[in-house]
Design an enzyme around this catalytic site. Structure first.
Site, PDB file in Angstrom:
ATOM      1  N   SER A 327       0.818  -1.208   0.000  1.00 27.79           N
ATOM      2  CA  SER A 327       0.000   0.000   0.000  1.00 27.79           C
ATOM      3  C   SER A 327       0.850   1.254   0.000  1.00 27.79           C
ATOM      4  CB  SER A 327      -0.918   0.006   1.235  1.00 27.79           C
ATOM      5  OG  SER A 327      -1.641   1.210   1.299  1.00 27.79           O
ATOM      6  N   ASP A 328       0.435   2.225  -0.792  1.00 22.79           N
ATOM      7  CA  ASP A 328       1.000   3.559  -0.693  1.00 22.79           C
ATOM      8  C   ASP A 328       0.535   4.160   0.625  1.00 22.79           C
ATOM      9  OD1 ASP A 328       2.360   5.860  -1.575  1.00 22.79           O
ATOM     10  OD2 ASP A 328       0.495   6.737  -2.289  1.00 22.79           O
ATOM     11  N   LYS A 329       1.285   5.121   1.151  1.00 26.92           N
ATOM     12  CA  LYS A 329       0.916   5.733   2.428  1.00 26.92           C
ATOM     13  C   LYS A 329      -0.037   6.906   2.236  1.00 26.92           C
ATOM     14  CE  LYS A 329       3.665   8.655   4.480  1.00 26.92           C
ATOM     15  NZ  LYS A 329       2.788   9.870   4.603  1.00 26.92           N
ATOM     16  N   THR A 332      -3.870   6.871   1.094  1.00 21.96           N
ATOM     17  CA  THR A 332      -4.378   5.497   1.061  1.00 21.96           C
ATOM     18  C   THR A 332      -4.539   4.971   2.478  1.00 21.96           C
ATOM     19  OG1 THR A 332      -3.201   5.179  -1.015  1.00 21.96           O
ATOM     20  CG2 THR A 332      -4.023   3.213   0.083  1.00 21.96           C
TER      21      THR A 332
END
Length: 904
Positions: A327-329, A332
């Site tokens: 996951s991107d931070k 998101t």
């Protein structure tokens, strides 16, 4: 491509042959445009629609159907051939429609960098299309502009650029054109003397020389990565491919055996050819592709209701089998809204509740007691006021949504002051601004001068802790008294700031002093400032994302953060979300990854939870390393920099609101609410889809097995001239009856413990050992039913059509019993009888399917035209009852099958 950030500005001007004061001449710009080409992105040509459609038939299972249809056509059975070919064409059309939407990512990339630009040419400032920019052009930047090409910055004043689409870092980057050179390995997010195409100027002004256009820009490099990345098959398609190839070999072998044995018994070649075709048709699950497509489509519909839009049907099942979510931070896992969480003032710490730009929350002291505005200590009060007044951004409220116009960091300060009761307009009225010093990277602070009625002026400053504290010689205590501060006192303040920074907080320092005059310059801030306090802020994790991460961990799914943000900040967010399976968060940077050999990278990606300051091609390497360890990888993201990895992962998930068009087009699935929690719901739906697919396979294949065994054994014992079931009757069972009774399984509700199970082993075959046992057991019973009823009726009546019809109807009656046992219908009815409120609506589709199947079977045997087409005979009531009676042992057989291979 040259690393322009490490080349001296003078050398760049010489290489590109331009004087920054006059820019290129019009003639030279035109010549370079012809030499370098337009400043736009062009992807490789897509497949022609006809080719794309024909490629939909490139599947082994469809090969089998096409060949079977061709053989039936050669034998003159055009009805049979038409039905088989119809199934393959329907599946091809569905696949074509889905895939034709999925290959437009490069076009989206091209539109993402199209804009106008202000340039200097022939000594004049002119506006041109970004498409016409060439290396050597001098581009002028102002707040609100989109950077039109990759620029080496020459000049700038308080220039800040939002590069989140490229780097994933939520905070605008402060540019420093005075940095003449930087090391070659400087990460993109730290190249402060560069501006990159597609990013936005949020503050200040600047000037730069174009060093790269089109595909040579950083955005263009990402375009190439997407162009070169392969479209990977999903676990479901891989398993169906293996299953189909194995089935093809088995069918050809058994059909050849049937033909040879039949000839040995003295049957004619034509009879044995018909028997071999009948066996091949009976072994092929003709209805399976349609059922799989329908089941996936129903999963798509369910996911859409839970804010997950699926662009490719197989992605439904793939997400259900995911073992890792990368996951991107920013935006998101987090809110993508800077939020002040801690204030240090008067040697005390205070916490602010609430998240994002919505100004709702309260201030609490170290003992968790609320701090009202009228009882607020002077240092805390003044620290918050300075944060609101020494501020050039605005907080807006439109359509029930709060947003910040300007710098996100300044927006966080405005929200913090509003939460405790301060009003911006009232403060501006009470303390009108009369002068200011904008933020400059050289000084690391911003200052404003305000009128205090008749009490003179008030000089305010905010900025980096080191820059502001070094100018303070006094501090304000909790009683509002200013006391001298010495070096140990400053060290104590710096220590508090370090502790806040170690938690991933971005820390700003605030100071003020009385002033006399109406103009200020930097000399006025060199001394005499009074330290007021510190404010620590962060882009906080979404509360629902924290719960979703925990649910994923319970389901055996690892969540890894891959971001362009700082390592400390990312690790702090990961710790808050309990991202790591251990207490310590293991984090790596892009520089670390660049030094790793492939084996070291594989170990790092297996053990690490956070990967910060990661470049686009490194995201690709991380995805590939995880896949090499046997993981099914889901990748989330929203920026341009995420697009290649989204396309390369087993399933790419883009954010629908904050996501760029590039990311959306590269993804397999889009979250309409940008909520990581929706991924958990999608995983649950994906798992349920696969479970229902397994039920469909467990229901369809035993009929094929029973039919194939009947034909094969008939030939082996020398009865190939009078088969118990004909090929056209097989098609009726495999298409009409199977689809009518199997499609309802796609509507089966989720079991309560679906998310408490670990992910399926990605290497597990489509047909597991237990499932094969179930299929074999039910197939043997179906063979006994077909062969036994046919032989008994044939011997007692001598009527072959009647014997075949009763054998088929007995088989269907047994299928109905088996369908009820494999579904959740009986379990739901039993729960209702026990007084539990279980909605039968979720399983009522099974009942509808059974009713439809019974109607079809009545038509199959009782209508004259059907008797003619399918060589069947009408049944009397007693014959119907016999068919039902002989099927009743299926109850016991199904019970044993459920013990061998539970389906719920």
């Amino acid at each position: 491509m040259l690393t322009w950030h490490q080349v001296e500005g003078r050398e760049i001007r010489q290489q590109l042959g331009v004087d920054p004061e006059t820019g290129l001449s019009t003639q030279e710009a035109q010549a370079r445009l012809e030499r370098y080409g337009a400043n736009e992105l062009k992807g490789k040509a897509g497949k022609h629609p006809v080719v794309l459609f024909l490629l939909q038939f490139n599947q082994p299972l469809l090969y089998i159907l096409l060949i079977a249809g061709l053989i039936k056509a050669l034998l003159g059975s055009w009805v049979n051939a038409g039905v088989i070919w119809g199934v393959t064409v329907i599946n091809a059309i569905i696949g074509f429609v889905q895939e034709s939407k999925a290959e437009s990512a490069i076009a989206a990339l091209a539109s993402s960098v199209t804009t106008d630009a202000m340039v200097r040419r022939d000594g004049q400032q002119v506006q041109v299309s970004s498409r016409d920019l060439v290396p050597g052009d001098i581009v002028l930047l102002a707040s609100g502009d989109k950077v039109p090409a990759d620029l080496r910055l020459l000049r700038g004043r308080t220039l800040q650029i939002n590069e989140s689409g490229l780097t994933g870092e939520s905070v605008a980057v402060e540019k420093q054109p005075n940095l003449d050179t930087l090391p070659a390995d400087t990460p993109l997010a730290e190249r402060h003397n560069m501006a990159y195409a597609g990013s936005f100027v949020t503050f200040g002004q600047g000037e730069g020389i174009v060093v790269a256009t089109g595909l040579n820009t950083e955005t263009g490099r990402i375009s190439k990565l997407m162009d070169e990345s392969t479209t990977l098959v999903t676990p479901l398609t891989r398993k169906f491919d293996r299953f189909s190839k194995t089935l093809l070999k088995a069918i050809l072998a058994v059909a050849a055996l049937t033909f040879g044995v039949g000839l040995a018994w003295g049957n004619s070649p034509l009879q044995m050819f018909e028997a071999a075709v009948a066996l091949a048709v009976s072994a092929i699950p003709e209805g399976l592709p349609a059922v799989v497509t329908i089941t996936l489509a129903i999963g798509v519909s369910r996911m859409a209701r839970r804010n997950a839009i699926v662009r490719k049907l197989p992605a439904v099942e793939t997400l259900g089998s995911a073992t890792v979510i990368c996951s991107d931070k920013t935006g998101t896992l987090t809110e993508n809204q800077m939020t002040v969480q801690t204030v240090y003032a008067g040697d005390r710490h205070y916490d602010l509740t609430g998240e994002g730009y919505t100004p709702h929350g309260e201030l609490r002291d170290g003992e968790d007691n609320p701090v009202p505005l009228d009882a607020m200590p002077a240092p805390l009060r003044q620290c918050l006021i300075v944060g609101m007044l020494c501020n050039d951004s605005e907080l807006e409220h439109q359509d029930h949504h709060w947003s910040v116009v300007g710098d996100p960091t300044e927006g966080a300060l405005l929200v913090a002051a509003r939460k405790v009761g301060f009003d911006r307009s009232e403060l501006n009225h009470s303390y009108p601004r009369i002068d200011s010093i904008p933020f400059e990277s050289e000084f690391q602070y911003m200052a404003t001068l305000h009128q205090q009625d008749t009490a003179g002026q008030w000089l305010l400053a905010k900025g980096s802790v080191e820059a502001v504290v070094s100018r303070c010689d006094r501090l304000l205590d909790s009683d509002g008294q200013a006391h001298p501060v010495d070096d140990p006192g400053r060290d104590r303040i710096l220590l508090q700031a370090d502790r806040m920074a170690s938690r991933g907080l971005r820390v700003l320092c605030f100071a003020a002093k009385a002033f006399h005059g109406h103009h200020i310059d930097h000399d006025d801030l060199k001394q005499g400032m009074v330290f007021l306090g510190l404010q620590g802020m962060i882009d906080p994790p979404r509360a629902e994302a924290i719960k979703a991460v925990e649910a994923c961990k319970t389901a055996g799914i690892e969540v890894k953060m891959i971001t362009g943000d700082h390592k400390v900040t990312a690790a702090a967010i990961a710790e808050r979300m309990s991202l790591s399976p251990t207490e310590e968060v293991i984090a790596y940077t892009g520089r670390d990854l660049a030094k790793f050999e492939q084996s070291d990278l594989t170990n790092a990606v297996q053990n690490g939870s956070v990967f910060a300051r990661v470049a686009p091609e490194q995201k690709l390497r991380l995805v590939e390393a995880l896949r090499s360890k046997g993981h099914i990888v889901a990748m989330t993201g929203d920026g341009v920099n995420d697009a290649p990895a989204l396309k390369q992962a087993d399933i790419g998930i883009a954010m629908g609101k904050a996501g760029t068009e590039v990311a959306k087009e590269a993804a397999d699935m889009i979250l309409t609410d940008d909520n990581f929690a929706s991924i958990e719901a999608a995983v649950e739906e994906g798992r349920n889809v696969f479970r229902n697919l397994m039920k469909a396979i467990a229901f369809i294949l035993p009929v094929n097995g029973g039919e194939s065994m009947t034909i094969l054994l008939s030939v082996l014992i020398g009865r190939g001239d009078v088969l118990p079931i004909l090929s056209l009757q097989v098609l009726w069972l495999n298409m009409v009856n199977s689809i009518a009774m199997t499609v309802p399984l796609a509507f089966e509700p989720k079991s309560h413990n679906l998310m408490n199970r670990p992910p399926r082993n990605p290497n597990e075959p489509l047909l597991s050992r237990d499932l094969l046992k179930r299929i074999a057991l039910i197939s043997v019973f179906n063979w006994i039913l077909i062969f036994g009823v046919f032989e008994w009726v044939r011997r007692t009546t001598g009527d072959i059509p009647l014997a075949r019809t009763m054998a088929i109807q007995a088989l269907v009656a047994g299928r109905i019993i088996y369908l009820l046992s494999i579904s959740q219908f009986w379990a739901s009815v039993a729960a209702r009888l026990r007084g539990l409120k279980v909605p039968l609506g979720n399983v009522s589709a099974i009942g509808y399917g059974i009713v439809v199947a019974i109607i079809f079977q009545i038509i199959f045997s009782q209508v004259g035209i059907m008797n003619f087409l399918f060589s069947t005979a009408p049944l009397s009531l007693s014959q119907w009852l016999i068919c039902i009676g002989v099927s009743l042992p299926m109850f016991l057989v199904a019970l044993l099958a459920n013990r061998l291979n539970p389906q719920n």
